[in-house]
Design a protein around this motif. Structure first.
Motif, PDB file in Angstrom:
ATOM      1  N   ASN A  90       8.525  28.793  -9.900  1.00  0.00           N
ATOM      2  CA  ASN A  90       8.648  28.529 -11.036  1.00  0.00           C
ATOM      3  C   ASN A  90       8.410  29.682 -12.069  1.00  0.00           C
ATOM      4  O   ASN A  90       7.446  30.650 -11.888  1.00  0.00           O
ATOM      5  CB  ASN A  90       7.404  27.587 -11.482  1.00  0.00           C
ATOM      6  N   LEU A  91       9.440  29.973 -12.810  1.00  0.00           N
ATOM      7  CA  LEU A  91       9.689  30.855 -13.618  1.00  0.00           C
ATOM      8  C   LEU A  91       9.336  30.354 -15.111  1.00  0.00           C
ATOM      9  O   LEU A  91      10.070  29.621 -15.532  1.00  0.00           O
ATOM     10  CB  LEU A  91      10.841  31.739 -13.692  1.00  0.00           C
ATOM     11  N   ILE A  92       8.540  30.865 -15.860  1.00  0.00           N
ATOM     12  CA  ILE A  92       8.005  30.394 -17.142  1.00  0.00           C
ATOM     13  C   ILE A  92       8.128  31.309 -18.094  1.00  0.00           C
ATOM     14  O   ILE A  92       7.757  32.332 -18.187  1.00  0.00           O
ATOM     15  CB  ILE A  92       6.532  30.057 -17.033  1.00  0.00           C
ATOM     16  N   PRO A  93       9.202  31.143 -18.971  1.00  0.00           N
ATOM     17  CA  PRO A  93       9.518  32.037 -20.183  1.00  0.00           C
ATOM     18  C   PRO A  93       8.380  31.954 -21.192  1.00  0.00           C
ATOM     19  O   PRO A  93       7.646  30.886 -21.377  1.00  0.00           O
ATOM     20  CB  PRO A  93      10.633  31.271 -20.886  1.00  0.00           C
ATOM     21  N   VAL A  94       8.039  32.997 -21.679  1.00  0.00           N
ATOM     22  CA  VAL A  94       6.635  33.076 -22.734  1.00  0.00           C
ATOM     23  C   VAL A  94       6.993  33.546 -24.071  1.00  0.00           C
ATOM     24  O   VAL A  94       7.876  34.523 -24.359  1.00  0.00           O
ATOM     25  CB  VAL A  94       5.664  34.189 -22.074  1.00  0.00           C
ATOM     26  N   PHE A  95       6.743  32.807 -24.977  1.00  0.00           N
ATOM     27  CA  PHE A  95       6.873  32.985 -26.267  1.00  0.00           C
ATOM     28  C   PHE A  95       5.706  33.255 -27.263  1.00  0.00           C
ATOM     29  O   PHE A  95       4.740  32.795 -26.857  1.00  0.00           O
ATOM     30  CB  PHE A  95       7.587  31.727 -27.010  1.00  0.00           C
ATOM     31  N   GLY A  96       5.826  33.908 -28.229  1.00  0.00           N
ATOM     32  CA  GLY A  96       4.673  34.196 -29.308  1.00  0.00           C
ATOM     33  C   GLY A  96       5.297  33.621 -30.588  1.00  0.00           C
ATOM     34  O   GLY A  96       6.339  33.711 -30.927  1.00  0.00           O
ATOM     35  N   VAL A  97       4.409  32.896 -31.447  1.00  0.00           N
ATOM     36  CA  VAL A  97       4.520  32.288 -32.714  1.00  0.00           C
ATOM     37  C   VAL A  97       3.413  32.549 -33.522  1.00  0.00           C
ATOM     38  O   VAL A  97       2.266  32.650 -33.414  1.00  0.00           O
ATOM     39  CB  VAL A  97       4.739  31.010 -32.646  1.00  0.00           C
ATOM     40  N   GLN A  98       4.033  33.112 -34.734  1.00  0.00           N
ATOM     41  CA  GLN A  98       3.093  33.505 -35.911  1.00  0.00           C
ATOM     42  C   GLN A  98       3.423  31.999 -36.876  1.00  0.00           C
ATOM     43  O   GLN A  98       4.292  31.777 -37.172  1.00  0.00           O
ATOM     44  CB  GLN A  98       3.609  34.741 -36.589  1.00  0.00           C
ATOM     45  N   VAL A  99       2.309  31.980 -37.100  1.00  0.00           N
ATOM     46  CA  VAL A  99       2.140  30.718 -38.120  1.00  0.00           C
ATOM     47  C   VAL A  99       1.208  31.074 -39.330  1.00  0.00           C
ATOM     48  O   VAL A  99       0.797  32.026 -39.444  1.00  0.00           O
ATOM     49  CB  VAL A  99       1.372  29.331 -37.678  1.00  0.00           C
ATOM     50  N   ASN A 100       1.439  30.412 -40.667  1.00  0.00           N
ATOM     51  CA  ASN A 100       0.870  30.659 -41.941  1.00  0.00           C
ATOM     52  C   ASN A 100      -0.481  29.850 -42.088  1.00  0.00           C
ATOM     53  O   ASN A 100      -1.123  29.960 -43.022  1.00  0.00           O
ATOM     54  CB  ASN A 100       1.739  30.514 -42.935  1.00  0.00           C
ATOM     55  N   THR A 101      -0.814  28.872 -41.219  1.00  0.00           N
ATOM     56  CA  THR A 101      -1.846  27.848 -41.483  1.00  0.00           C
ATOM     57  C   THR A 101      -2.536  27.607 -40.283  1.00  0.00           C
ATOM     58  O   THR A 101      -1.779  27.688 -39.097  1.00  0.00           O
ATOM     59  CB  THR A 101      -1.439  26.572 -42.191  1.00  0.00           C
ATOM     60  N   LYS A 102      -3.698  27.354 -40.219  1.00  0.00           N
ATOM     61  CA  LYS A 102      -4.705  26.928 -39.183  1.00  0.00           C
ATOM     62  C   LYS A 102      -4.694  25.335 -39.076  1.00  0.00           C
ATOM     63  O   LYS A 102      -5.444  24.959 -38.291  1.00  0.00           O
ATOM     64  CB  LYS A 102      -6.059  27.647 -39.163  1.00  0.00           C
ATOM     65  N   LYS A 103      -4.049  24.726 -40.136  1.00  0.00           N
ATOM     66  CA  LYS A 103      -4.304  23.371 -40.216  1.00  0.00           C
ATOM     67  C   LYS A 103      -3.435  22.483 -39.025  1.00  0.00           C
ATOM     68  O   LYS A 103      -2.254  22.776 -39.027  1.00  0.00           O
ATOM     69  CB  LYS A 103      -3.720  22.668 -41.480  1.00  0.00           C
ATOM     70  N   ILE A 104      -4.096  21.905 -38.136  1.00  0.00           N
ATOM     71  CA  ILE A 104      -3.308  21.256 -36.803  1.00  0.00           C
ATOM     72  C   ILE A 104      -3.398  19.668 -36.856  1.00  0.00           C
ATOM     73  O   ILE A 104      -4.224  19.185 -37.453  1.00  0.00           O
ATOM     74  CB  ILE A 104      -4.323  21.695 -35.594  1.00  0.00           C
ATOM     75  N   ASN A 105      -2.378  19.056 -36.562  1.00  0.00           N
ATOM     76  CA  ASN A 105      -1.947  17.831 -36.330  1.00  0.00           C
ATOM     77  C   ASN A 105      -2.313  17.645 -34.647  1.00  0.00           C
ATOM     78  O   ASN A 105      -1.086  17.608 -34.206  1.00  0.00           O
ATOM     79  CB  ASN A 105      -0.704  17.208 -37.023  1.00  0.00           C
ATOM     80  N   LEU A 106      -3.318  17.348 -34.213  1.00  0.00           N
ATOM     81  CA  LEU A 106      -3.429  17.362 -32.616  1.00  0.00           C
ATOM     82  C   LEU A 106      -2.671  16.123 -31.994  1.00  0.00           C
ATOM     83  O   LEU A 106      -2.982  14.919 -32.372  1.00  0.00           O
ATOM     84  CB  LEU A 106      -4.833  17.390 -32.402  1.00  0.00           C
ATOM     85  N   SER A 107      -2.028  16.289 -30.967  1.00  0.00           N
ATOM     86  CA  SER A 107      -1.244  15.288 -30.463  1.00  0.00           C
ATOM     87  C   SER A 107      -2.289  14.592 -29.277  1.00  0.00           C
ATOM     88  O   SER A 107      -3.386  15.327 -28.918  1.00  0.00           O
ATOM     89  CB  SER A 107      -0.098  15.730 -29.449  1.00  0.00           C
ATOM     90  N   ASP A 108      -2.248  13.619 -28.850  1.00  0.00           N
ATOM     91  CA  ASP A 108      -2.869  12.865 -27.688  1.00  0.00           C
ATOM     92  C   ASP A 108      -2.971  13.710 -26.435  1.00  0.00           C
ATOM     93  O   ASP A 108      -3.578  13.209 -25.431  1.00  0.00           O
ATOM     94  CB  ASP A 108      -2.541  11.345 -27.463  1.00  0.00           C
ATOM     95  N   GLU A 109      -2.200  14.636 -26.000  1.00  0.00           N
ATOM     96  CA  GLU A 109      -2.190  15.513 -24.973  1.00  0.00           C
ATOM     97  C   GLU A 109      -3.478  16.098 -25.056  1.00  0.00           C
ATOM     98  O   GLU A 109      -3.569  16.733 -23.813  1.00  0.00           O
ATOM     99  CB  GLU A 109      -0.963  16.523 -25.015  1.00  0.00           C
ATOM    100  N   HIS A 110      -4.249  16.683 -26.052  1.00  0.00           N
ATOM    101  CA  HIS A 110      -5.151  17.320 -26.092  1.00  0.00           C
ATOM    102  C   HIS A 110      -6.281  16.819 -26.638  1.00  0.00           C
ATOM    103  O   HIS A 110      -6.200  15.774 -27.852  1.00  0.00           O
ATOM    104  CB  HIS A 110      -5.036  18.760 -26.998  1.00  0.00           C
ATOM    105  N   SER A 111      -7.472  17.120 -26.533  1.00  0.00           N
ATOM    106  CA  SER A 111      -8.429  16.533 -26.879  1.00  0.00           C
ATOM    107  C   SER A 111      -9.204  17.322 -28.089  1.00  0.00           C
ATOM    108  O   SER A 111     -10.045  16.644 -29.062  1.00  0.00           O
ATOM    109  CB  SER A 111      -9.664  16.124 -26.122  1.00  0.00           C
TER     110      SER A 111
END
Length: 151
Positions: A90-111
């Motif tokens: 498996n070859l996995i492309p890696v990305f970096g993202v800058q965001v302006n807020t730390k407010k998260i709407n967490l999905s059910d994939e994560h606890s």
């Protein structure tokens, strides 16, 4: 003969903390109901049919966190792992993202989630390839503005 596939992405999410004058990275803890339960990671996900890798990163960012990117870069690293069950490299492309807020709407994939400095981020990530990817991203943000312009 081994097969080589690009089927998933890794995406590291960064927020500039003006008080600390340094970057923080978002880590998500996998739900107990999912594969790799309880591990910390960035945003990851499977590439849909006819979807480009960067589109997957943007879609997964929104699905897993509700965040919208301010800026996005490809990281000059490709993660690699071999899956012995399927005999696929498996070859996995890696990305970096800058965001302006730390407010998260967490999905059910994560606890749970947390924002961490680079040292804690590297310490909590499970996979060595992800540790290297976030470290390269951090170096790009801190030291190499020219590299950010071309990626």
């Amino acid at each position: 003969m081994n097969n080589i596939m690009v089927r998933v992405i890794d995406c590291h999410i960064a927020f500039y903390n003006t008080d600390a004058k340094d970057w923080e990275f978002l880590l998500l803890k996998r739900s107990d109901k999912k594969i790799y339960p309880g591990i910390w990671q960035g945003v990851t996900g499977k590439i849909d049919i006819n979807e480009l890798s960067y589109q997957t990163a943007l879609r997964e960012l929104h699905e897993e966190t509700g965040l919208i990117p301010k800026k996005m870069w490809t990281i000059d690293k490709v993660n690699i792992f071999y899956d012995a069950n399927t005999n696929i490299m498996n070859l996995i492309p890696v990305f970096g993202v800058q965001v302006n807020t730390k407010k998260i709407n967490l999905s059910d994939e994560h606890s749970e989630y947390k924002w961490c400095n680079i040292n804690e981020t590297i310490k909590l990530l499970t996979w060595e390839q992800q540790k290297k990817g976030v470290h390269i991203f951090y170096q790009m943000l801190k030291e190499n503005k020219d590299r950010l312009k071309i990626l």
